[in-house]
Enzyme design. Structure first.
Site, PDB file in Angstrom:
ATOM      1  N   VAL A  38       2.082  -1.279  -1.163  1.00 58.53           N
ATOM      2  CA  VAL A  38       2.162  -0.860   0.239  1.00 58.53           C
ATOM      3  C   VAL A  38       3.531  -1.267   0.756  1.00 58.53           C
ATOM      4  O   VAL A  38       3.868  -2.451   0.737  1.00 58.53           O
ATOM      5  CB  VAL A  38       1.072  -1.523   1.104  1.00 58.53           C
ATOM      6  N   HIS A  39       4.326  -0.296   1.211  1.00 58.50           N
ATOM      7  CA  HIS A  39       5.642  -0.671   1.719  1.00 58.50           C
ATOM      8  C   HIS A  39       6.150   0.200   2.861  1.00 58.50           C
ATOM      9  O   HIS A  39       7.075  -0.188   3.557  1.00 58.50           O
ATOM     10  CB  HIS A  39       6.679  -0.627   0.586  1.00 58.50           C
ATOM     11  N   ARG A  40       5.567   1.370   3.088  1.00 59.17           N
ATOM     12  CA  ARG A  40       6.110   2.272   4.104  1.00 59.17           C
ATOM     13  C   ARG A  40       5.920   1.701   5.504  1.00 59.17           C
ATOM     14  O   ARG A  40       4.891   1.101   5.817  1.00 59.17           O
ATOM     15  CB  ARG A  40       5.455   3.649   4.010  1.00 59.17           C
ATOM     16  N   ARG A  48       9.104  -6.343   2.727  1.00 58.84           N
ATOM     17  CA  ARG A  48       8.713  -5.877   4.068  1.00 58.84           C
ATOM     18  C   ARG A  48       7.255  -6.221   4.344  1.00 58.84           C
ATOM     19  O   ARG A  48       6.891  -6.700   5.425  1.00 58.84           O
ATOM     20  CB  ARG A  48       8.903  -4.366   4.180  1.00 58.84           C
TER      21      ARG A  48
END
Length: 369
Positions: free
Chosen positions: A202-204, A235
């Site tokens: 998960v990074h967006r 992030r």
């Protein structure tokens, strides 16, 4: 033939690896690293693992707002183009590095070529959608990974210089899968076995920058019937800590550091299924025969959904749970992204004068066993 290749983020390093090898056999390549991903785990290790030549230029442009980061890249790239005088700027994907290269190339007497052209999510809230559309319209050569990408370009009036080359990521995964099986020890290091864990990424910003959205994804992943291995993007780590979700994430998931490319490919190859918001991981999962849940409402890789290898579940915890628990079977295993020779096709097109159509020949896609 002098080609200036511009990269700045992990997916671009992987794509450039296979194309650079072919380019340097056929002509001269100048590799420029913008610095968009500057953490060693997100950048330098890829050059080592994939035998990518050291960049001739490292611009050192690091994180910032999208506008300021892109502007810094433009200002840093133009002197490189002036100094090296390339015949073509070769761009990859849909990052700020890609758009910066397209803008610089469009203002100079140099051909702009875009690898992975024609992809569309139709979600203009994604910075990547803006980048890819603007880059395609600024490019003289559009190297499309699929027939759907060619159709997208045609729908926008882009037909000249469009070539269906297949997807360079298919080339890359054929090589990386074998390398990872020989060299990676990540399964032993984590004490996990093939097909007995779920991989998650998960990074967006759309998933990480809102607490309720990130918490919903965490809710869904926490109910997986198998252990969840979660290489955490910086992030995401920052947001989990900021939102007070870090303790829960580390209690319920196997949170690990970001992995080098070969270790990540080994995990993706061995996972029972993957949950991700990454466009690249969706496609790599498809190539490797790993079922995928996409933590978004849309995807650029519509073919993976159409044939049943990919399910769009967004950030809905119930949909994530169902996708992780149901034993669903893909409908078919087509080869919409070529035959693993996209790099050869791209280099041939560049060699033949940059404006001559490549004669069609059938794709014969290999099977990944």
């Amino acid at each position: 033939m002098r080609v200036c290749s511009i990269v700045g983020a992990r997916p671009q390093f992987v794509k450039a690896a296979v194309v650079s090898r072919k380019l340097r056999e056929a002509g001269e390549e100048i590799l420029v690293h913008t610095g968009q991903h500057y953490d060693e785990e997100l950048s330098d290790v890829f050059f080592d693992e994939l035998d990518i030549p050291e960049p001739e230029y490292h611009l050192g442009v690091e994180s910032d707002t999208h506008g300021r980061q892109t502007a810094k890249m433009i200002a840093a790239l133009e002197p490189v183009v002036e100094e090296t005088r390339p015949d073509v700027l070769l761009l990859y994907g849909d990052t700020n590095s890609t758009l910066a290269g397209a803008i610089v190339g469009s203002k100079r007497d140099v051909t702009v070529a875009h690898v992975e052209a024609g992809l569309r999510s139709d979600n203009w809230e994604m910075p990547e959608e803006v980048n890819r559309v603007l880059t395609d319209h600024a490019s003289e050569l559009c190297f499309a990974p699929s027939e759907a990408a060619v159709a997208n370009l045609e729908n926008e009036g882009i037909t000249a210089g469009v070539h269906w080359t297949g997807d360079v990521m298919y080339d890359a995964i054929l090589d990386a899968r074998e390398r990872s099986r020989r060299r990676s020890t990540i399964l032993d290091d984590l004490e996990v076995s093939e097909n007995e864990f779920v991989l998650a990424t998960v990074h967006r910003a759309g998933n990480t920058d809102d607490r309720s959205t990130l918490a919903s994804i965490l809710d869904g992943l926490a109910d997986a019937p198998l252990p969840v291995v979660f290489p955490a993007h910086p992030r995401t780590v920052g947001r989990l800590r900021e939102y007070g979700l870090w303790a829960r994430a580390t209690d319920e998931l196997e949170v690990i550091e970001p992995q080098g490319y070969l270790d990540f490919v080994r995990l993706l190859d061995a996972a029972e299924r993957v949950a991700t918001d990454s466009g690249g991981v969706q496609k790599e999962a498809f190539f490797l025969g790993t079922r995928c849940l996409t933590l978004r409402a849309e995807t650029e890789w519509v073919e993976t959904v159409d044939c049943g290898w990919n399910r769009l579940v967004g950030a809905d915890p119930d949909a994530i749970r169902a996708g992780l628990r149901e034993d669903w079977t893909p409908e078919s295993t087509p080869h919409p992204y070529g035959d693993g020779t996209a790099a050869d096709r791209i280099v041939r097109l560049l060699q033949r004068g940059l404006d001559v159509d490549e004669p069609e020949r059938p794709f014969e896609a290999p099977t990944l066993d």
